[in-house]
Design a protein around this motif. Structure first.
Motif, short mmCIF file in Angstrom:
data_model
loop_
_atom_site.label_atom_id
_atom_site.label_comp_id
_atom_site.label_asym_id
_atom_site.label_seq_id
_atom_site.Cartn_x
_atom_site.Cartn_y
_atom_site.Cartn_z
N LYS A 1 0.70 -1.22 0.01
CA LYS A 1 0.11 -0.07 -0.09
C LYS A 1 1.05 1.24 -0.03
CE LYS A 1 -3.80 -2.14 2.38
NZ LYS A 1 -4.79 -2.38 3.68
N TYR A 2 0.19 2.26 -0.49
CA TYR A 2 0.98 3.74 -0.45
C TYR A 2 1.41 3.87 0.82
CZ TYR A 2 1.33 8.69 -0.05
OH TYR A 2 1.51 9.96 0.16
N HIS B 1 11.80 1.48 -11.98
CA HIS B 1 11.56 2.78 -12.77
C HIS B 1 10.05 3.02 -13.13
CE1 HIS B 1 15.89 4.20 -13.17
NE2 HIS B 1 15.81 2.89 -12.83
N SER B 2 9.39 1.77 -12.91
CA SER B 2 8.03 1.85 -13.46
C SER B 2 6.83 1.46 -12.47
CB SER B 2 7.86 1.04 -14.90
OG SER B 2 8.19 -0.28 -14.51
N LYS B 3 7.17 0.71 -11.52
CA LYS B 3 6.21 -0.08 -10.71
C LYS B 3 5.12 0.66 -10.08
CE LYS B 3 5.82 -3.87 -7.48
NZ LYS B 3 6.40 -4.92 -6.66
N PRO C 1 -1.30 -1.59 -8.28
CA PRO C 1 -2.67 -1.36 -8.75
C PRO C 1 -2.96 0.02 -8.67
CG PRO C 1 -2.65 -2.63 -6.58
CD PRO C 1 -1.42 -2.43 -6.95
N ALA C 2 -3.96 0.25 -9.81
CA ALA C 2 -4.54 1.83 -9.59
C ALA C 2 -5.74 1.58 -8.88
CB ALA C 2 -4.85 2.27 -11.25
N SER C 3 -6.08 2.72 -8.45
CA SER C 3 -7.40 2.90 -7.50
C SER C 3 -8.60 2.76 -8.36
CB SER C 3 -7.65 4.24 -7.05
OG SER C 3 -8.76 4.25 -5.84
N HIS D 1 -9.52 -0.03 -10.09
CA HIS D 1 -9.34 -0.99 -11.32
C HIS D 1 -8.88 -2.17 -10.79
CE1 HIS D 1 -10.00 2.51 -14.25
NE2 HIS D 1 -9.06 3.16 -13.44
N SER D 2 -8.84 -3.20 -11.68
CA SER D 2 -8.45 -4.66 -11.44
C SER D 2 -6.92 -4.48 -11.67
CB SER D 2 -8.84 -5.55 -12.53
OG SER D 2 -8.21 -5.19 -13.82
N SER D 3 -6.25 -5.65 -11.07
CA SER D 3 -4.90 -5.72 -10.73
C SER D 3 -4.07 -5.60 -12.21
CB SER D 3 -4.37 -6.69 -10.03
OG SER D 3 -4.68 -7.99 -10.74
N SER D 4 -4.64 -6.13 -13.37
CA SER D 4 -4.33 -5.91 -14.59
C SER D 4 -4.14 -4.82 -15.51
CB SER D 4 -4.77 -7.04 -15.37
OG SER D 4 -6.16 -6.91 -15.71
N TYR D 5 -4.78 -3.55 -14.80
CA TYR D 5 -5.16 -2.43 -15.46
C TYR D 5 -3.75 -1.70 -15.40
CZ TYR D 5 -6.30 2.40 -16.06
OH TYR D 5 -6.60 4.00 -16.44
N VAL D 6 -3.39 -1.17 -16.73
CA VAL D 6 -2.45 -0.40 -16.90
C VAL D 6 -2.86 1.06 -17.39
CG1 VAL D 6 -0.39 0.04 -18.47
CG2 VAL D 6 -0.81 -2.07 -17.52
N ARG D 7 -2.40 2.10 -16.62
CA ARG D 7 -2.93 3.55 -17.17
C ARG D 7 -2.28 3.96 -18.36
NH1 ARG D 7 -1.72 8.87 -14.82
NH2 ARG D 7 -1.72 9.03 -17.20
N PRO D 8 -3.15 4.86 -19.03
CA PRO D 8 -2.71 5.22 -20.46
C PRO D 8 -1.12 5.77 -20.19
CG PRO D 8 -4.74 6.01 -20.06
CD PRO D 8 -4.25 5.42 -18.50
N ILE D 9 -0.56 5.38 -21.23
CA ILE D 9 0.85 6.00 -21.54
C ILE D 9 1.00 6.52 -22.83
CG2 ILE D 9 3.20 5.24 -21.59
CD1 ILE D 9 2.81 2.73 -19.98
N ILE D 10 1.44 7.75 -23.07
CA ILE D 10 1.49 8.44 -24.31
C ILE D 10 3.09 7.86 -24.91
CG2 ILE D 10 1.72 10.50 -25.45
CD1 ILE D 10 0.00 11.63 -23.32
N ALA D 11 2.91 7.22 -26.19
CA ALA D 11 4.24 6.91 -27.16
C ALA D 11 4.81 8.12 -27.60
CB ALA D 11 3.84 5.82 -27.70
#
Length: 431
Positions: free
Chosen positions: A50-51, A95-97, A130-132, A134-144
């Motif tokens: 947790k945070y 760097h990403s978790k 995990p994002a608040s 959302h499911s554990s498999s959720y990945v928030r948007p990333i701009i390429a």
């Protein structure tokens, strides 16, 4: 009289640890955050991620005005900050978790490969926090991001450059404010597949006002010689490593040979596949990751009871029993069940998990192999610049200020071209 605005840098985490840098650059009402990882310390055996737990143990920074208020309970001051963005240098967890902790309205930029691979890496919900809501498999948007194209965040301009590390698609960052220019290397090296990319990035960063540089290569002063450091033991570059794996097969024509690599080290895996005299067979989950992220198909196998991946071509499947009975045709990825392997066989550990002595799982892993009479070959090539390469990187940039992070001993990095700053956690400096 109104004082002139100045660029500030705040250091929230990752200063005297290998990994986990969280750094904010701000100017007037604009600010950017990089990176979004978690320091890897499995020995803590935390009760949860947790945070509050992660902040307490300094595995992430307590960064104001960037995290999702639904996670922190702390509102974002949108009146103070009119423009905000975040950047992620590469796919490694340190760097990403924590990227899903970023507030949903704040845009997150990364290189195109990082943006493409991350959803596949977190498909089972075991890669990211995990994002608040959302499911554990959720990945928030990333701009390429498009390489070397300006990204405007209010008064701040970002440029993302291709770099070289042992995570596929690693990048470096150049930040320009109205009064300063800052470079952040992310994780970097000169002995990888693309030193030309690194040199081009360093040339673009030359004479910057501040170079924020990773310093993993100076983390072990007790092992001053690069040759004696575990991090830099073995092949000196990626091509030498692949050549040694090929030679090992040629020297052992009638032995079962298995291997493993880290999931995000895609380019090393592709080079092994291309150069191997034996047919390389991947564990189905890894073959699925490559299919999802780079749209390429490779031979694969399932362990008994495994989930079937519908995107893998049935004609490329190799039976597990065939692999277990083979001693000459295949080089295949072993991910466990070492008791099933042939006694007298060889296993190649190439920067795979468990990562080293600091991981509690590492010693039992070695004992398991030894108990089953499997010869352990640790063939590694560091994703980080060693001490000499760090000096070369600094020389190419010649920064006015050098700020080492991502190292156990930042005081061992020197700047012959200007000032060196050793910030403390949560400290803000004005350039």
């Amino acid at each position: 009289m109104t004082s002139k605005a100045k660029t500030t840098i705040t250091f929230y985490n990752g200063l005297t640890t290998i990994g986990g840098p969280m750094i904010e650059v701000a100017y007037r009402r604009s600010h950017v955050l990089f990176d979004l990882g978690e320091v890897y310390r499995p020995e803590l055996a935390l009760p949860d991620e947790k945070y509050e737990t992660l902040v307490k143990h300094q595995l992430i920074g307590d960064v104001p005005n960037f995290y999702d208020p639904a996670i922190t309970g702390k509102p974002i001051d949108h009146e103070r900050w009119e423009h905000a963005a975040a950047y992620m240098s590469h796919l490694h967890l340190d760097h990403s978790k924590a990227m899903n902790f970023l507030a949903p309205e704040i845009p997150l930029y990364a290189g195109p490969i990082t943006a493409q691979m991350m959803p596949a890496l977190n498909e089972h919900g075991d890669f990211l926090l995990p994002a608040s809501g959302h499911s554990s498999s959720y990945v928030r948007p990333i701009i390429a991001a498009k390489f070397q194209q300006p990204i405007q965040v209010g008064d701040i301009t970002l440029e993302i450059w291709p770099s070289d590390h042992d995570a596929h698609g690693a990048t470096g960052l150049i930040i320009t404010t109205p009064d300063k220019r800052i470079a952040y290397t992310g994780d970097i090296r000169l002995h990888g597949y693309h030193p030309d990319w690194v040199h081009a990035y360093l040339a673009a960063a030359k004479n910057c006002d501040a170079l924020i540089i990773e310093g993993t290569g100076v983390s072990w002063p007790e092992e001053k010689s690069a040759a004696s450091s575990e991090e830099f033991t073995g092949p000196k570059n990626e091509r030498e490593l692949t050549a040694e794996i090929v030679q090992l097969q040629q020297d052992n024509p009638h032995k079962q040979i298995t291997f493993n690599t880290y999931p995000t080290n895609v380019e090393r895996l592709l080079r092994i596949i291309a150069d191997s005299p034996r047919q390389v067979v991947l564990y189905a989950q890894r073959a699925h990751l490559l299919k999802e992220s780079i749209e390429q198909d490779y031979p694969y196998y399932y362990l008994p009871g495994d989930k079937i991946f519908t995107d893998l071509k049935p004609e490329l499947a190799v039976s597990y029993d065939e692999l277990l009975n083979d001693d000459h045709e295949y080089l295949w990825q072993a991910v466990g069940n070492y008791a099933n392997l042939q006694k007298g066989g060889i296993y190649i550990h190439s920067n795979a998990e468990p990562l080293g002595d600091f991981d509690p799982a590492y010693k039992p892993f070695l004992q398991d192999l030894a108990h089953n009479e499997i010869e352990f070959k640790d063939l590694r090539c560091s994703g980080h610049a060693d001490e000499m390469e760090l000096k070369e990187i600094i020389k190419e940039v010649q920064p006015a200020k050098l700020i080492p992070v991502h190292t156990l001993h930042p005081e061992l990095e020197e700047n012959p071209f200007g000032e060196r700053i050793l910030p403390k956690r949560n400290e803000t400096i004005t350039l």
